[in-house]
Scaffold this active site. Structure first.
Site, PDB file in Angstrom:
ATOM      1  CB  CYS A 187       2.157  -4.351 -19.055  1.00 28.23           C
ATOM      2  SG  CYS A 187       0.722  -3.785 -18.122  1.00 28.23           S
TER       3      CYS A 187
ATOM      4  CG  HIS B 270     -11.527  -8.775 -29.917  1.00 28.99           C
ATOM      5  ND1 HIS B 270     -12.883  -9.009 -29.873  1.00 28.99           N
ATOM      6  CD2 HIS B 270     -11.153  -8.589 -28.639  1.00 28.99           C
ATOM      7  CE1 HIS B 270     -13.285  -8.980 -28.622  1.00 28.99           C
ATOM      8  NE2 HIS B 270     -12.256  -8.726 -27.859  1.00 28.99           N
TER       9      HIS B 270
END
Length: 554
Positions: A485, A189
């Site tokens: 991606c 994160h």
């Protein structure tokens, strides 16, 4: 006057850019006092519950104040954990057994943390969030200030053991010049949010917390190097150079291409139309994460809701590529309305396209809504499925999408089996999109949130690059596009390697596009191919990165 002692620390550079300033450390968690006898169990239980509610409320408030959907999703999930009835029940049981509120919260969070780690996959990714929840709840119970950022009164370099999402989303790029953590990995994160904020960052950097407070330090989020003990003059030079780089990138525009004109589409990763900035630097959308429509819902979004969300993005890029990924959720990313049972190993269970084995109507509803959005907007979206493993799965997905008039159908390559049979997948679909985050996790059998294994998830790993090369070669042979991606696409130097391998498009956050565009524009296609050759020939990621960096400098 003697020169200051210079220490060079090395970690994983996960958010490109350079910065320099005085280094200050994150405030530590509240210290637990000695256990106290409980005279009134009811009052102590109420105190403990208020502590959990305070943590949940603060996290919810922070989520509501965050514009970035990825950051908001992380905070909302963290708030849900803090409000989990099972966690509350565990705390209440410990108070009933004689623990005071602070120690009951500490023990209950520790138990739940271990359970999440044991569950693996998405649950393991949430384990570190419990540390932040525990610290906030204990601080509330003890009447102590919440753990948080230092405030020296001037811009600074921030060092921490790791950062909780609630802390990362509140970083002000105008104040926090750079970020260095001892833990974390390239897909953590902290990494995702640092890139979204455009803050140079290095994670998995041992020794970062041993740097004395106020030490002049420089951080290179591309190389992963941290120089501690530089002088103020050197820091000013680093900042001047970094500012010149930022100014130069801000003026660069146009489509992605190499120095000799080879086109490379530079696309955006988004969760909704709100993620598309004004004057978007991207040439379209390479990853529209449709699961943001489904978060925290007890029922699936309606046909009208889905159609409206898809239509808004399609109208934002009416003549450009827009790739919509169908629902990427399952037992590793549980959504309440799916009603999927818990699994012993959710990362290897029912997730992504596999959900349609149990609930085919969810995928059919998405495809119906996307087809309607395409019709009313007059556009031709691309659609792809996540977690595809076999050519049979690809063929079934393509059949269902094409039956609804969706002509450009692809799949994500996230598991080694898909990469190894990329040529067979391309017999069934029109394009491939490589998700390097999951492909790394499954290739190296390494949890994406396991700090001790962060080096295995380095996108410069030659074995990972070999799988990407195999997909790109299959695309060349079939005459079909192959994009990346995952987070690897946002690394300006690695972008040259990916293009050299044969990747035709790169998808990333909007903030990452200018640096990647600039990097490609400074290298010819032949130079990119040489970078790819050097990276594949290396024995490890450090060797690959060093070899390519030296070639680029020459």
């Amino acid at each position: 006057m003697p020169e200051p002692a210079l220490d060079v620390l090395r970690g994983l550079g996960i958010s490109p850019g350079r910065a320099a300033g005085r280094l200050y450390k994150m405030a530590g968690p509240p210290l637990l006092p000695a256990p106290a006898p409980v005279a009134d169990t009811g009052a102590e239980t109420a105190l403990a519950v208020r502590g959990l509610e305070s943590a949940a409320g603060e996290l919810t408030a922070r989520a509501e104040g965050v514009a970035d959907p990825a950051a908001r999703e992380i905070l909302e999930a963290q708030a849900m954990i803090a409000a989990d009835p099972l966690l509350r029940e565990s705390v209440e049981q410990r108070v009933a057994a004689g623990s005071d509120a602070a120690h009951a919260i500490d023990a209950a969070c520790a138990e739940h943390r271990e359970a999440l780690l044991a569950a693996g996959g998405y649950f393991a990714e949430r384990a570190s969030d419990l540390d932040d929840i525990k610290n906030r709840a204990v601080a509330a119970v003890l009447g102590l200030p919440m753990p948080g950022l230092p405030s020296p009164g001037h811009p600074f370099v921030l060092a921490a053991d790791d950062l909780a999402p609630a802390d990362t989303v509140n970083l002000d790029p105008g104040v926090v010049l750079a970020l260095v953590t001892e833990k974390g990995g390239p897909t953590s994160h902290t990494a995702i949010l640092a890139r979204a904020l455009g803050i140079p960052a290095v994670v998995a950097c041992p020794g970062a917390l041993s740097i004395a407070e106020g030490t002049w330090s420089s951080v290179d989020g591309g190389t992963g190097e941290v120089h501690a003990g530089i002088d103020e003059r050197t820091a000013a030079e680093v900042e001047r150079s970094a500012r010149a780089d930022r100014d130069r990138l801000a003026t660069a525009t146009g489509p992605g291409r190499t120095a000799d004109g080879h086109p490379v589409k530079l696309l955006l990763n988004i969760g909704s139309v709100a993620d598309i900035p004004a004057g978007s630097p991207g040439e379209g959308v390479g990853l529209f994460r449709s699961e943001f429509l489904f978060l925290d819902r007890r029922t699936a979004p309606t046909h009208q809701e889905q159609t409206g969300a898809y239509e808004a993005v399609l109208r934002a890029f009416p003549e450009a590529t827009v790739v919509v990924r169908t629902l990427d959720a399952g037992t590793d990313k549980p959504l309440p309305f799916l009603g999927l049972p818990e699994e012993l190993n959710p990362a290897l269970g029912v997730r992504g396209l596999r959900v349609s084995r149990r609930s085919p109507e969810v995928l059919d509803a998405q495809l119906d809504a996307l087809a309607e959005a395409a019709r009313v907007s007059g556009t031709s979206p691309w659609v792809m499925a996540p977690m595809v493993t076999t050519p049979g799965e690809a063929a079934d997905f393509a059949r269902r999408a094409r039956a609804r008039g969706l002509a450009d159908v692809g799949v994500m390559v996230e598991v080694p089996a898909a990469a190894l049979h990329a040529h067979r997948l391309l017999d069934e679909v029109d394009f491939l999109s490589i998700g390097t985050n999951d492909l790394s996790q499954y290739t190296f059998a390494s949890d994406r949130q396991h700090g001790e294994l962060a080096d295995l998830l380095d996108p410069w790993q030659p074995a990972l690059l070999q799988l990407i090369a195999q997909c790109a070669e299959a695309g060349r042979a079939a005459g079909k596009p192959v994009g990346v991606c995952g987070e690897a696409a946002a690394d300006p130097l690695l972008a040259t390697v990916l293009v050299g391998l044969g990747v035709t498009s790169l998808s990333m956050s909007a903030r990452s596009v200018p640096a990647v565009r600039d990097s490609l524009a400074r290298h010819t296609l032949d130079q990119c191919r040489e970078h790819a050759r050097l990276a594949l020939a290396a024995a490890d990621p450090d060797g690959a990165r060093t070899a390519v960096r030296e070639a680029a400098a020459a």
